[in-house]
Design an enzyme around this catalytic site. Sequence first.
Site, PDB file in Angstrom:
ATOM      1  N   SER A 135      -8.678 -11.073  -3.602  1.00  0.00           N
ATOM      2  CA  SER A 135      -8.192 -11.140  -4.973  1.00  0.00           C
ATOM      3  C   SER A 135      -6.766 -10.589  -4.934  1.00  0.00           C
ATOM      4  O   SER A 135      -6.559  -9.435  -4.560  1.00  0.00           O
ATOM      5  CB  SER A 135      -9.085 -10.276  -5.856  1.00  0.00           C
ATOM      6  N   LYS A 161      -8.019 -15.777  -4.460  1.00  0.00           N
ATOM      7  CA  LYS A 161      -8.157 -15.703  -5.918  1.00  0.00           C
ATOM      8  C   LYS A 161      -6.881 -15.090  -6.479  1.00  0.00           C
ATOM      9  O   LYS A 161      -6.425 -14.056  -6.007  1.00  0.00           O
ATOM     10  CB  LYS A 161      -9.380 -14.845  -6.256  1.00  0.00           C
ATOM     11  N   LYS A 163      -4.867 -13.537  -9.707  1.00  0.00           N
ATOM     12  CA  LYS A 163      -4.957 -12.992 -11.059  1.00  0.00           C
ATOM     13  C   LYS A 163      -3.940 -13.754 -11.907  1.00  0.00           C
ATOM     14  O   LYS A 163      -2.828 -14.043 -11.431  1.00  0.00           O
ATOM     15  CB  LYS A 163      -4.635 -11.499 -11.031  1.00  0.00           C
ATOM     16  N   ASP A 188      -8.440 -15.713 -11.848  1.00  0.00           N
ATOM     17  CA  ASP A 188      -9.204 -14.765 -12.672  1.00  0.00           C
ATOM     18  C   ASP A 188      -8.299 -14.269 -13.789  1.00  0.00           C
ATOM     19  O   ASP A 188      -7.274 -13.632 -13.545  1.00  0.00           O
ATOM     20  CB  ASP A 188      -9.665 -13.583 -11.806  1.00  0.00           C
ATOM     21  N   GLU A 213     -12.214 -17.769 -13.423  1.00  0.00           N
ATOM     22  CA  GLU A 213     -13.043 -16.601 -13.728  1.00  0.00           C
ATOM     23  C   GLU A 213     -12.665 -15.983 -15.074  1.00  0.00           C
ATOM     24  O   GLU A 213     -11.490 -15.717 -15.339  1.00  0.00           O
ATOM     25  CB  GLU A 213     -12.850 -15.583 -12.595  1.00  0.00           C
ATOM     26  N   ASP A 238     -17.643 -13.097 -15.132  1.00  0.00           N
ATOM     27  CA  ASP A 238     -17.647 -11.758 -14.528  1.00  0.00           C
ATOM     28  C   ASP A 238     -18.047 -10.780 -15.641  1.00  0.00           C
ATOM     29  O   ASP A 238     -19.240 -10.499 -15.834  1.00  0.00           O
ATOM     30  CB  ASP A 238     -16.246 -11.475 -13.946  1.00  0.00           C
ATOM     31  N   LYS A 262     -21.217  -8.025  -9.736  1.00  0.00           N
ATOM     32  CA  LYS A 262     -20.702  -6.704  -9.359  1.00  0.00           C
ATOM     33  C   LYS A 262     -21.833  -5.735  -9.623  1.00  0.00           C
ATOM     34  O   LYS A 262     -22.320  -5.644 -10.762  1.00  0.00           O
ATOM     35  CB  LYS A 262     -19.494  -6.322 -10.205  1.00  0.00           C
ATOM     36  N   GLY A 290     -15.438  -7.409  -6.599  1.00  0.00           N
ATOM     37  CA  GLY A 290     -14.989  -6.099  -6.123  1.00  0.00           C
ATOM     38  C   GLY A 290     -14.312  -5.340  -7.244  1.00  0.00           C
ATOM     39  O   GLY A 290     -13.901  -5.931  -8.249  1.00  0.00           O
TER      40      GLY A 290
END
Length: 373
Positions: A135, A161, A163, A188, A213, A238, A262, A290
């Site tokens: 990420s 991934k 952000k 995400d 996400e 998530d 998670k 994570g």
Amino acid sequence: MRIDSIVLRELNIPLVQPFETSFGVTSDRRVLLVEIKAEGLTGWGECVAGEHPYYSEESIDSAWQVTVAELAPMLVAADPAHGGKCPGIFRKVRGNRMAKAALENSVWDLEAQMRGIPLAELLGGTRETIACGVSIGIQPTLERQLAEIEKELAAGYQRIKLKCRPGWDTTVFEAVRNRWPEILLSCDANSAYRLRDADHIASWDSFKLLMIEQPLWADDFYFHSMLQKRLATSICLDESIRNRRDALAALEMESCRVINIKVGRVGGFSEAIAVHNVAHERGVPVWCGGMLETGIGRAHNIALSSLENFRLPGDVSASRRYWKEDIIEPEVEVSPKGEIQVPDSPGRGFAVRADLVEKLTVRKEEVRTLAVA
Ligand code: OSB
Ligand code: MG
């Protein structure tokens, strides 16, 4: 198991590099660890709550308070025989799932040691290796973003991934796809968009993202289901998934086609396994998220990721991406194929470096059991 004491610690540790999401920047982690001593053994757990209540309602300060005042005394009084007993023991306390998870996971950690089997096996895991992704936080420039991706691909990671947030999305995805047309790529948003952005988000279909996400509100299923109907790309939830029922509701409503698990967000290993199972029964893949964990949370994530339906690369990456020095031995390493070996030794399979933990500790509190006459 007869619990002798529960020790809470706050560790302050700088990240190797700041991590920026749509809800803020983290440079220095304040980590809450719990240590349960029982029958000559020590189980460890990491509370993944943030420094601030931005990702969820919990923060490490709220988790500390509820652990000391409520959860730890309940656990000690209950004398749990098995990690799976914890959700029942904590039932009276609403929410506070990350605080509950830190304790529950320590009990599973202890139980695996007592039985002399790997934690992964106790959880029902079957994989010998797990697939890893990364990420990557929002970067100051597009050049830096591309350089970070290049570095992680060279290290072997199987999925990137990114952000994102309004203003840091389409241009970035386009540049990345032009350079790497074939890689597994996802994004995400951590709830940075609204349903009025549906056309904008749908325009990303051309980038063939593996998933998007948590584009909308952290507590939503309904509007995600409206959005999913307008996308070819799969939504992954998530923040919205707090437990098995949420997962079931989201799948029934078609709010997502992938679930990020998670263990802290859902309140511990028992519920994480339940979410995994309900998705598995419906043919929906999950992957392990994570929370910028130290080696203790990371070791627990590795064990969890060994369950069969963790079919997509997780955000479980090497220690060195986060820390100059991790608090476990050996550190978590990722192979050039982008895999982590699931330990086959008893318990979590990574020793805790007690001296280093002590050195990094800035606050400590012990919940002692009352001596029974
Ligand atoms: O949304 O997945 C998230 C980190 C902190 C809070 C929320 C998230 C994340 C990450 C980092 O994406 C994953 C990692 O630990 O590398
Ligand atoms: Mg996320």
